[in-house]
Design an enzyme around this catalytic site. Structure first.
Site, PDB file in Angstrom:
ATOM      1  N   SER A   1       0.835  -1.202   0.000  1.00  0.00           N
ATOM      2  CA  SER A   1       0.000   0.000   0.000  1.00  0.00           C
ATOM      3  C   SER A   1       0.871   1.253   0.000  1.00  0.00           C
ATOM      4  O   SER A   1       0.442   2.309  -0.432  1.00  0.00           O
ATOM      5  CB  SER A   1      -0.962   0.013   1.188  1.00  0.00           C
TER       6      SER A   1
ATOM      7  N   SER B   1       5.471   5.323  17.912  1.00  0.00           N
ATOM      8  CA  SER B   1       6.038   6.586  17.426  1.00  0.00           C
ATOM      9  C   SER B   1       6.101   7.612  18.545  1.00  0.00           C
ATOM     10  O   SER B   1       5.284   7.592  19.473  1.00  0.00           O
ATOM     11  CB  SER B   1       5.127   7.106  16.313  1.00  0.00           C
TER      12      SER B   1
ATOM     13  N   LYS C   1      -1.831   4.773  17.147  1.00  0.00           N
ATOM     14  CA  LYS C   1      -0.639   4.258  17.859  1.00  0.00           C
ATOM     15  C   LYS C   1      -0.943   4.124  19.363  1.00  0.00           C
ATOM     16  O   LYS C   1      -0.578   3.132  19.995  1.00  0.00           O
ATOM     17  CB  LYS C   1       0.569   5.179  17.645  1.00  0.00           C
TER      18      LYS C   1
ATOM     19  N   ARG D   1      14.113  18.159  15.778  1.00  0.00           N
ATOM     20  CA  ARG D   1      13.758  16.748  15.908  1.00  0.00           C
ATOM     21  C   ARG D   1      14.977  15.929  16.315  1.00  0.00           C
ATOM     22  O   ARG D   1      16.109  16.348  16.138  1.00  0.00           O
ATOM     23  CB  ARG D   1      13.253  16.196  14.557  1.00  0.00           C
TER      24      ARG D   1
ATOM     25  N   ASN E   1      12.935  10.173  14.761  1.00  0.00           N
ATOM     26  CA  ASN E   1      12.884  10.406  13.306  1.00  0.00           C
ATOM     27  C   ASN E   1      13.934   9.573  12.564  1.00  0.00           C
ATOM     28  O   ASN E   1      15.063  10.028  12.383  1.00  0.00           O
ATOM     29  CB  ASN E   1      13.071  11.900  13.020  1.00  0.00           C
TER      30      ASN E   1
ATOM     31  N   TYR F   1      -3.763   9.369  13.148  1.00  0.00           N
ATOM     32  CA  TYR F   1      -2.595   8.466  13.118  1.00  0.00           C
ATOM     33  C   TYR F   1      -2.057   8.240  14.534  1.00  0.00           C
ATOM     34  O   TYR F   1      -1.845   7.102  14.972  1.00  0.00           O
ATOM     35  CB  TYR F   1      -1.510   9.062  12.210  1.00  0.00           C
TER      36      TYR F   1
HETATM   37  C1  UD1 Z   1       6.369  12.512  11.155  1.00  0.00           C
HETATM   38  C2  UD1 Z   1       5.065  12.360  11.788  1.00  0.00           C
HETATM   39  C3  UD1 Z   1       5.204  11.423  12.943  1.00  0.00           C
HETATM   40  C4  UD1 Z   1       5.620  10.084  12.418  1.00  0.00           C
HETATM   41  C5  UD1 Z   1       6.920  10.251  11.680  1.00  0.00           C
HETATM   42  C6  UD1 Z   1       7.208   8.956  10.968  1.00  0.00           C
HETATM   43  C7  UD1 Z   1       3.960  14.479  11.249  1.00  0.00           C
HETATM   44  C8  UD1 Z   1       3.441  15.768  11.807  1.00  0.00           C
HETATM   45  N1  UD1 Z   1       4.551  13.664  12.155  1.00  0.00           N
HETATM   46  O1  UD1 Z   1       7.242  13.113  12.115  1.00  0.00           O
HETATM   47  O2  UD1 Z   1       4.006  11.274  13.632  1.00  0.00           O
HETATM   48  O3  UD1 Z   1       5.760   9.153  13.446  1.00  0.00           O
HETATM   49  O4  UD1 Z   1       6.839  11.265  10.708  1.00  0.00           O
HETATM   50  O5  UD1 Z   1       8.442   9.016  10.338  1.00  0.00           O
HETATM   51  O6  UD1 Z   1       3.837  14.210  10.077  1.00  0.00           O
HETATM   52  N2  UD1 Z   1       9.798  19.326   7.255  1.00  0.00           N
HETATM   53  C9  UD1 Z   1      10.032  20.409   6.421  1.00  0.00           C
HETATM   54  N3  UD1 Z   1       9.808  20.240   5.087  1.00  0.00           N
HETATM   55  C10 UD1 Z   1       9.374  19.052   4.536  1.00  0.00           C
HETATM   56  C11 UD1 Z   1       9.145  17.956   5.401  1.00  0.00           C
HETATM   57  C12 UD1 Z   1       9.359  18.142   6.770  1.00  0.00           C
HETATM   58  O7  UD1 Z   1      10.398  21.494   6.869  1.00  0.00           O
HETATM   59  O8  UD1 Z   1       9.187  18.986   3.320  1.00  0.00           O
HETATM   60  C13 UD1 Z   1      10.058  19.498   8.697  1.00  0.00           C
HETATM   61  C14 UD1 Z   1       8.845  19.231   9.548  1.00  0.00           C
HETATM   62  O9  UD1 Z   1       8.085  20.390   9.699  1.00  0.00           O
HETATM   63  C15 UD1 Z   1       9.512  18.763  10.859  1.00  0.00           C
HETATM   64  C16 UD1 Z   1      10.791  18.063  10.384  1.00  0.00           C
HETATM   65  O10 UD1 Z   1      11.018  18.531   9.062  1.00  0.00           O
HETATM   66  O11 UD1 Z   1       9.880  19.860  11.630  1.00  0.00           O
HETATM   67  C17 UD1 Z   1      10.664  16.559  10.350  1.00  0.00           C
HETATM   68  O12 UD1 Z   1       9.498  16.246   9.597  1.00  0.00           O
HETATM   69  P1  UD1 Z   1       9.127  14.738   9.208  1.00  0.00           P
HETATM   70  O13 UD1 Z   1      10.292  14.066   8.614  1.00  0.00           O
HETATM   71  O14 UD1 Z   1       7.853  14.778   8.427  1.00  0.00           O
HETATM   72  O15 UD1 Z   1       8.909  14.048  10.624  1.00  0.00           O
HETATM   73  P2  UD1 Z   1       7.920  14.470  11.822  1.00  0.00           P
HETATM   74  O16 UD1 Z   1       6.947  15.464  11.411  1.00  0.00           O
HETATM   75  O17 UD1 Z   1       8.771  14.810  12.992  1.00  0.00           O
END
Ligand code: UD1
Length: 333
Positions: free
Chosen positions: A34, A123, A151, A228, A176, A147
């Protein structure tokens, strides 16, 4: 040992199966594709005693049929589940039914066939928007999305099953996960509309996307971007192996944080990736993403004290290994 890995075709499931096979275990992998495409499976087949079954665990009959044919399983690593936070807000029913039903079916069959041990992929999202940081396992759970609710609900269900002495479970709360296995055999798929930051950085590095959006630069952090606790996938997987050993000597339900204990901002991650890999990652500032928290990092000392687990890899390894595994991918495919 005979080990079942659900979600085996995904980023984490494939790395875990690879490591288990390297250690000489027999691995039975399940996936319904999926959110993956099976590209990683040939590597697993070449690595050791690996068999694969395409199966939707939320289908009760199909799951029963599969278990009938399996040899006795010693431990289940349950990675499978829907995991996009934003999507879960739009289609909560799918998240609840898929994530819960697949776990119910899996547990029912484990009970039927006398398998007691499960390592569950939880998570850091279970801590919600905790103002108290770093996060420790005894802090209360709080949901910020459907989500996250799934969990928390699954942890609660598994805990109840353990209280009735039917199961033994380690629930691993991932921070992360990024990076790739050092030899580059496996990687997080950058093609399949990723939500997470590392595959999005990779897309820019590969030239698929022109820029990456940085979600929010007005957070109360050193450089204004969210912080993170990034953890190398191989450290995360080592945590699973240690959890399996821990479980053989410790019955009941246990939760452990899997993170480094360090916090890294979005800009710091991008800068480190750029300078170590000598690539350009143009970014633009964008509004905060709904549901994102400002800071999220853990105190990993419970895993150190109980399972003798601690991270070996640095942020530099995470950035180098992520790129090393994908830099030669053909982006036209
Ligand atoms: C996300 C999920 C979390 C999940 C985890 C799984 C959300 C809000 N949380 O964590 O519940 O368990 O993934 O791996 O989706 N960022 C950018 N630009 C981007 C993508 C991300 O600035 O294009 C920033 C985000 O705002 C965040 C950081 O990068 O501050 C990490 O983001 P991401 O990798 O998506 O992880 P989480 O949000 O911490």
């Amino acid at each position: 040992m005979n080990i079942l890995v659900t979600g085996v075709s995904g980023f984490l499931g494939s790395h875990c199966a690879y490591e288990l096979l390297s250690l000489g275990h027999k691995v039975i992998g399940i996936d319904n594709f999926s959110n993956s495409n099976g590209k990683q499976l040939p590597v697993l087949h070449s690595k050791g005693d690996f068999s694969f079954h395409e199966l939707d665990l939320s289908n009760s009959d199909d799951t029963s049929k599969l278990f009938k044919d399996l040899d006795k399983i010693s431990c289940v690593f349950h990675f499978a589940g829907l995991k996009a936070v934003g999507e879960s807000v739009e289609i909560p029913y799918n998240y609840w039914s898929n994530n819960l039903e697949s776990t119910f079916n899996l547990v029912r069959e484990m009970l039927n066939y006398d398998c007691r041990s499960m390592i569950f992929s939880s998570s850091a999202t279970v801590y919600g928007d905790s103002q108290e940081q770093p996060l420790i396992e005894s802090m209360p759970s709080e949901s910020l999305s459907p989500y996250g609710s799934t969990k928390i609900a699954i942890e609660s269900f598994l805990n109840d099953m353990c209280q009735s002495e039917s199961l033994d479970v380690v629930s691993l709360r991932y921070f992360n996960p990024v990076g790739s296995i050092k030899n580059g055999d496996l990687y997080e798929d950058p093609f399949n509309k990723p939500n997470n930051i590392m595959p999005r950085i990779i897309r820019v590095a590969l030239g698929i996307d022109e820029t990456i959006s940085v979600f929010g630069n007005d957070y109360n952090t050193k450089d204004g971007t969210a912080e993170r606790d990034y953890i190398h996938v191989m450290d995360l997987i080592e945590g699973h192996i240690k959890a399996m050993h821990f479980l053989s000597a410790n019955k009941g339900f246990h939760t452990f944080n899997l993170g480094t204990g360090d916090k890294v901002s979005v800009l710091k991650l991008i800068d480190t990736f750029e300078s170590l890999n000598n690539v350009n990652i143009p970014y633009k500032m964008a509004p905060r993403r709904d549901g994102d928290v400002e800071i999220c990092y853990c105190d990993p000392s419970k895993a150190l004290n109980s399972m003798d687990w601690e991270c070996e890899y640095t942020l530099d390894d995470m950035c180098l290994d992520s790129w090393n595994a994908v830099k030669n991918l053909d982006i036209k495919k």
